[in-house]
Design an enzyme around this catalytic site. Structure first.
Site, PDB file in Angstrom:
ATOM      1  N   CYS A 382       6.739 -67.836  10.212  1.00  0.00           N
ATOM      2  CA  CYS A 382       6.597 -66.616   9.595  1.00  0.00           C
ATOM      3  C   CYS A 382       8.308 -65.973   9.568  1.00  0.00           C
ATOM      4  CB  CYS A 382       5.872 -65.460  10.486  1.00  0.00           C
ATOM      5  SG  CYS A 382       4.194 -66.285  10.710  1.00  0.00           S
ATOM      6  N   VAL A 383       9.348 -66.907   9.394  1.00  0.00           N
ATOM      7  CA  VAL A 383      10.496 -66.332   8.950  1.00  0.00           C
ATOM      8  C   VAL A 383      11.142 -67.335   7.652  1.00  0.00           C
ATOM      9  CG1 VAL A 383      12.653 -65.704  10.129  1.00  0.00           C
ATOM     10  CG2 VAL A 383      10.995 -66.080  11.592  1.00  0.00           C
TER      11      VAL A 383
END
Lengths: 429, 81
Positions: A382-383
């Site tokens: 999620c980056v």
């Protein structure tokens, strides 16, 4: 037990026994759990606390709810949990602690309710978890305000001068990750807060990956808002904390409305008028996760009994061994700073030769070793923006493998992993 | 089984019906051919989970190689093609 300097000593092998999941064979193999940045395991003390609620109480808590004996004890225990959380992060007052589902919900509350004008801007960084970025991107688009990004350096660290360039007198809020879930970077939060405050801007710090691993002192940092996920701190899932300075929480608009947030709802002359409670109740609409709060209370008790400084010290030993071991194999690129002191105990890596998908590597360690199952997460964590920045393409299926450690891990487990990783490097050569 | 997982199972089957056997990397690269079936995050974990559930059902076999796992459709899945 204390050593001759009066420092509390921790018998780590005893800590490990509190986590029965690690003391089992799974499909006939020993488990090595290296996925704590996603989800920390839970000690018996936490499930005992939750079991007590579900087995012996099971009632409503909270002001204005049931006043019978079970309701009263539930209320007392949840108030106690709020006090413990206040102490855990060194907030000034229990009313600065708001229960949420997780850090993501806390960040959404701040982004959605903070007063924001079109001429103001929001500042965040390319290293944020999507939860620290997207709620603010969404709000800035709704209001038409500017959304600014501080670009992390490619080694996952920051140049303070970049914050000085992006933050100005029109900055309303800076959303910033204290410890990265991708690179492990521990950021210079205090300096960034000082820059923001010099311009009258507020700061919300994402503490999901910091608070479980080191002493968080919101008073000393002078952060305006902070968010935590308890499931990463040995606590239950579905429980988080939003901290905010009380006067700022008072200024925020409501996020959810309904039961438990009101003093009265008046029906007069055909009109409805709602009178809302002050913080923290005004942010805690509806029946709450009482069992979860009790589990959270037990989790922070558990961590504080070990000592957050002891945990940080232990994890630095892990971080050094893991980071240096992976680098020494010389077949993998490591994301983030190469100085273990700048990190939490997690290392994200990928093979220098990109012939193999990251999911296969995680699956190999999960399934293909003869005696162990080494559990890690593969993906983009999620980056995505930071990975695009350094030349990776999540859209084309490129990702990393992340080994993240916690209090129940051992040096021996790191050695087993490094040995298996070295063998693996030969296989894919 | 939820709808999301069902769609990813269909995704893996659709890919393997086009290229059989296929490595994980090849499957990931072919997801774009079936955008309505291959759902979930770009990192591809959902597709791998779907593949594993097909292995459990005996519809697909998975073998390890130096380029990662190779997935092979070995029996008629009973799905409409």
């Amino acid at each position: 037990m204390k050593n001759n300097k009066g420092v509390k000593m921790v018998v780590w092998s005893r800590i490990r026994k509190d986590f029965p999941v690690l003391n089992q064979l799974y499909e006939g193999k020993n488990l090595i759990y290296f996925d704590s940045a996603c989800m920390a395991l839970k000690p018996v003390q936490v499930w005992n606390a939750m079991e007590y609620y579900y087995k012996y109480l099971g009632a409503c808590g909270g002001a204005g709810r049931s006043t019978h004996c079970l309701g009263l004890e539930t209320s007392l225990l949840t108030e106690e949990a709020r006090k413990k959380m206040t102490s855990f992060i060194n907030a000034s007052d229990v009313n600065e602690i708001i229960w949420t589902r997780n850090a993501t919900e806390g960040l959404n509350i701040i982004a959605a309710t903070i007063p924001l004008k079109k001429e103001q801007n929001i500042v965040t960084t390319t290293l944020e978890h999507h939860s620290g970025m997207l709620p603010f991107l969404k709000r800035s688009k709704e209001v038409g305000s500017e959304f600014r990004l501080v670009r992390a350096k490619n080694d996952g660290t920051f140049d303070i001068a970049d914050f000085e360039k992006q933050i100005d007198d029109n900055t309303k809020i800076v959303s910033f990750v204290h410890a990265s879930n991708l690179t492990g970077t521990i950021a210079p939060l205090k300096e960034i807060i000082e820059i923001a405050h010099d311009h009258g801007a507020l700061v919300v710090s994402d503490e999901a990956q910091y608070a479980p691993h080191a002493k968080l002192d919101v008073k000393n940092l002078d952060t305006d808002f902070s968010v935590l996920s308890i499931h990463k701190a040995c606590g239950p899932t579905g429980v988080g904390v939003l901290y905010g300075k009380y006067d700022l929480l008072e200024e925020l608009d409501m996020f959810l409305v309904g039961g438990d947030v009101i003093e009265d709802v008046i029906y007069e002359n055909g009109q409805i008028t709602a009178k809302y409670l002050p913080p923290p109740q005004k942010f805690e609409a509806g029946l709450q996760n009482y069992g979860g709060m009790m589990g959270a209370s037990a989790a922070v008790d558990y961590l504080q009994n070990i000592g957050m400084d002891n945990i940080r010290q232990r994890e630095q030993v892990f971080s050094k061994k893991l980071l240096e071991g992976i680098l020494e194999i010389d077949k993998f690129d490591v994301l983030g700073p190469l100085d273990y002191k700048q990190r939490t105990a997690l290392v994200s890596f990928r093979p220098k030769s990109a012939e193999i998908n990251h999911n296969d590597i995680a699956e190999y360690f999960n399934d293909m070793l003869p005696q162990h199952k080494i559990l890690m997460r593969a993906g983009n964590m999620c980056v995505h923006p930071f990975q695009y920045q350094i030349g990776m393409s999540p859209a084309k299926g490129e990702g990393i493998i992340r080994a993240s450690l916690y209090i129940y891990n051992t040096i021996n487990e790191i050695e087993i992993f490094l040995s298996a990783l070295e063998d693996f490097a030969k296989i894919i050569e | 089984m939820g709808e999301h997982k069902d769609r990813n199972i269909e995704c893996v089957l659709a890919i393997l019906q086009k290229k059989n056997p296929a490595s994980t990397k090849e499957i990931m690269a072919m997801r774009d051919l079936f955008p309505k079936l291959c759902a979930g995050c770009a990192s591809g974990g959902d597709v791998v989970l779907a593949g594993k559930s097909l292995v459990e059902k005996g519809i697909v076999e998975r073998k390890w190689s130096s380029i990662g796992f190779i997935w092979e459709l070995v029996s008629d899945p009973g799905y409409e093609k």
